[in-house]
Design an enzyme around this catalytic site. Structure first.
Site, PDB file in Angstrom:
ATOM      1  CB  ALA A   1      10.071  -3.354  11.163  1.00  0.00           C
TER       2      ALA A   1
ATOM      3  N   GLY B   1      10.392  -0.685   4.453  1.00  0.00           N
ATOM      4  CA  GLY B   1      11.137   0.139   3.713  1.00  0.00           C
ATOM      5  C   GLY B   1      11.016   1.603   4.489  1.00  0.00           C
ATOM      6  CB  ILE B   2       7.850   3.554   5.480  1.00  0.00           C
ATOM      7  CG1 ILE B   2       7.350   4.011   3.980  1.00  0.00           C
ATOM      8  CG2 ILE B   2       7.450   4.716   6.340  1.00  0.00           C
ATOM      9  CD1 ILE B   2       6.097   4.215   3.656  1.00  0.00           C
TER      10      ILE B   2
ATOM     11  CG  ASP C   1       3.897  -4.661   3.223  1.00  0.00           C
ATOM     12  OD1 ASP C   1       2.993  -5.193   3.725  1.00  0.00           O
ATOM     13  OD2 ASP C   1       4.881  -5.303   2.822  1.00  0.00           O
TER      14      ASP C   1
ATOM     15  NE  ARG D   1      -1.236   2.038   3.709  1.00  0.00           N
ATOM     16  CZ  ARG D   1      -0.449   1.552   3.086  1.00  0.00           C
ATOM     17  NH1 ARG D   1      -0.907   0.470   2.009  1.00  0.00           N
ATOM     18  NH2 ARG D   1       0.726   2.067   2.790  1.00  0.00           N
TER      19      ARG D   1
ATOM     20  CB  CYS E   1     -11.711   6.909   9.122  1.00  0.00           C
ATOM     21  SG  CYS E   1     -12.825   6.018   7.983  1.00  0.00           S
TER      22      CYS E   1
ATOM     23  CB  CYS F   1     -15.870 -16.100 -20.865  1.00  0.00           C
ATOM     24  SG  CYS F   1     -16.211 -14.390 -20.998  1.00  0.00           S
TER      25      CYS F   1
END
Length: 647
Positions: free
Chosen positions: A38, A40-41, A130, A135, A171, A186
């Protein structure tokens, strides 16, 4: 504040219910949709869904609203700061269409409560995430539940929407993932040459002092640097052995133990990290034959100037000012005190997790990175720049989110109307293509038969040294880290059902420190890994090698998916650090809002599974947990028809 393009989409979506033909309209009103995210998109998507007259919506998001969200997440206002994103998004969306039924969960989608049965009750799932871990998890859950998934993402001006359906399309994990950006230990510890090296070092230092200690994130000088050979390396080692005390008579021990013994004294910490350790590096003379040697700093005699033109404090906000070294030292002292208090408040044995949105954590990394950069003659950065680099931030564009959210709904309408074969992968480009189109639809790609997630019999081969790789390494870095399982059971395919790793806590813990060879594993042995929480099984073929290139502990070979076509390198990149512009023929992974990974930092850490021997494989009832996530790069064919996105 209203986004013009968001407003225009709202007017279009508001008119959609009356323009949809009867069967599609009925499907929309009767479908059950899960919105994951819920932000930005997600805000734009929820608004579009209720205006399209979707009646049954469930939305889940773990986050709370931050002030920084208000410039692009238009369902939130100032009075909502600190509240659940999912709950506030629900309340705001209902104002567009009070007849909708929305259920909001302030929770992580990787919580085991949201298993396969939870996903099966939805007609389709819409991702507005996000982070890659979530995902990946949703991808596997939708495959297991056989529910269509509309995946999406944005990165600045770039965006992408695609459809995933079991057996019909590839997928989320069908294509090989580009390796996460890492830096040799290093370089981080001995010879930094770029600001990012100092930032990574500062984040390692945070974990060494306040977080989860990791031997791979040591910040002390590395005497095993491959550039140290012969007498130079020997002298450095001898000097270390001869220095029984440093920084005011403090015995050299682990960084955490030493810091605790000083009471997190800022002056002593500064003296060790930025004076004694630097002098120790200078003793490694071979390192500085072709490099500018570092300059140790004295806590009581710090330079006033930053080495860079001071920024007029009246012309820039505080986070965009370059701090002097003295100011960095003062912030170093203050942030350590605040972090010390946070640690003490959590009780004995507590650990802090670095968070770019925590003021003290961000201040600590900013000043530590800039002090180290100054020592090595590297340009320092503003707090704003360091936050972007340390937090892996790509600026979010509200209009990009609005366009992508609209495309998600359009692909969803195709699925609901029974036209999933007409769905496309759609790219939003920063610049028009040769046909002067910003939106480029591409044909969906069929499943990759070699995918180690969605193929009929997932199988991979892994090269490793059976005499040095432990069961714990197999579990944490290969089974969980590489292949994304959460609570795996691993048995040797030897006809005996010997269990190496059990998902039951403590059951096979005694195996953790043992090497694979101690269990009779040889080159050609087969391991069967099963994560019942993800409804996922994988066969791992072991290939013994004495040593891998670049000192890798393992390498996946053989049955990994083959890379798709590479992007057209003649096209300009979006930025030096961001993703390449998506071109026809290639899709690039793009993260919505905040994350473009530099290191592998997952929001949700999988719960660790312990391990024992001689136990038969268990079966269990269904529940699901999170899993690790990788980046996606998928091949796609450009659609033959015109670049118009049809309903």
């Amino acid at each position: 504040m209203v986004c013009p393009i968001s407003g225009s989409f709202a007017s279009i979506m508001a008119a959609l219910p009356s323009t949809l033909v009867s069967p599609t309209r009925d499907f929309v009103e009767n479908s059950k949709v899960l919105v994951v995210g819920a932000g930005g998109i997600g805000c734009e998507l929820l608004k579009n869904l209720v205006l399209t007259n979707f009646k049954y919506i469930e939305v889940i998001d773990l986050d709370t609203i931050d002030v920084s969200n208000l410039n692009r997440q238009f369902l939130f206002q100032k009075q909502h700061v600190g509240k659940s994103k999912a709950q506030v998004a629900k309340e705001s969306a209902l104002r567009f269409n009070p007849d909708c039924n929305i259920i909001a969960y302030h929770d992580s989608i990787t919580n085991p409560d949201y298993g396969v049965n939870f996903f099966k009750k939805f007609t389709l799932v819409l991702n507005a995430l996000d982070n890659r871990a979530a995902r990946n998890h949703v991808n596997r859950m939708c495959l297991a539940a056989d529910v269509p998934l509309v995946e999406s993402g944005t990165a600045g001006y770039l965006g992408q929407v695609t459809v995933i359906k079991k057996g019909l399309t590839e997928c989320y994990e069908c294509e090989p993932k580009p390796p996460q950006k890492t830096y040799p230990g290093c370089t981080i510890r001995n010879t930094p040459s770029e600001p990012i090296h100092c930032i990574v070092w500062a984040k390692y230092l945070f974990n060494q002092l306040f977080g989860e200690e990791d031997a791979d994130q040591d910040v002390s000088p590395d005497t095993e640097d491959p550039e140290l050979a012969g007498e130079a390396g020997e002298r450095a080692v001898q000097q270390e052995a001869g220095e029984n005390a440093i920084g005011g008579g403090i015995q050299r021990t682990s960084t955490r133990a030493w810091a605790v013994s000083t009471g997190y004294d800022a002056a002593k910490l500064f003296h060790k990290l930025f004076h004694d350790d630097v002098k120790y590096l200078l003793s490694m003379e071979k390192l500085w034959q072709k490099r500018r040697p570092p300059t140790p700093l004295d806590w009581n005699n710090l330079p006033e100037e930053n080495g860079t033109a001071e920024v007029d404090s009246n012309t820039r906000i505080q986070d965009q000012q370059l701090w002097s070294i003295r100011r960095c030292a003062a912030v170093f002292r203050d942030s350590i005190e605040q972090l010390k208090e946070q640690l003490a408040a959590r009780g004995d044995g507590a650990e802090l997790v670095w968070d770019k949105d925590d003021e003290a954590s961000m201040d600590f990394v900013t000043c530590a990175a800039n002090i180290r950069a100054h020592i090595f003659g590297i340009p320092t950065k503003t707090r704003f720049d360091i936050k972007s680099m340390a937090g892996n931030i790509i600026p979010a564009i509200a209009t990009t989110n609005a366009v992508i959210a609209g495309l998600i709904v359009m692909e969803a309408l195709k699925i609901l109307s029974g036209n999933i074969n007409k769905c496309k992968t759609v790219f939003l480009n920063r610049q028009p293509n040769p046909r002067k189109k910003l939106l480029v639809p591409c044909k969906l790609v069929p499943p990759n038969p070699k995918c180690y997630v969605c193929s009929a019999k997932p199988e991979v081969s892994v090269q490793l040294n059976i005499n040095t790789v432990t069961v714990k390494t197999l579990e944490d870095k290969i089974i969980k880290g590489q292949f994304g399982m959460v609570a795996p059971d691993v048995e040797i395919d030897d006809g005996k059902g010997t269990i190496l790793i059990s998902s039951e806590e403590g059951e096979t813990e005694a195996n953790n420190s043992k090497h694979l060879s101690e269990f009779g594993i040889r080159s050609g042995s087969r391991l069967r890994a099963d994560d019942f929480l993800q409804n996922y099984e994988l066969v791992i073929n072991v290939i013994h090698v004495d040593q891998l290139e670049e000192d890798k502990e393992f390498e996946v070979v053989g049955q990994m998916p083959e890379p798709g076509p590479q992007p057209d390198t003649s096209q300009p990149s979006t930025s030096t650090n961001g993703p390449t512009e998506p071109q026809p023929g290639t899709s690039k992974d793009v993260e919505e809002e905040d994350l473009m990974i530099i290191e592998d930092e997952e929001e949700d850490k999988a719960t660790s599974s312990k391990a024992t021997t001689g136990v038969k494989r268990k079966t269990s009832d269904s529940s699901d947990q999170p899993m690790a996530k990788k980046v996606r790069t998928a091949a796609a064919e450009v659609a033959e028809e015109d670049d118009i996105i049809p309903l």
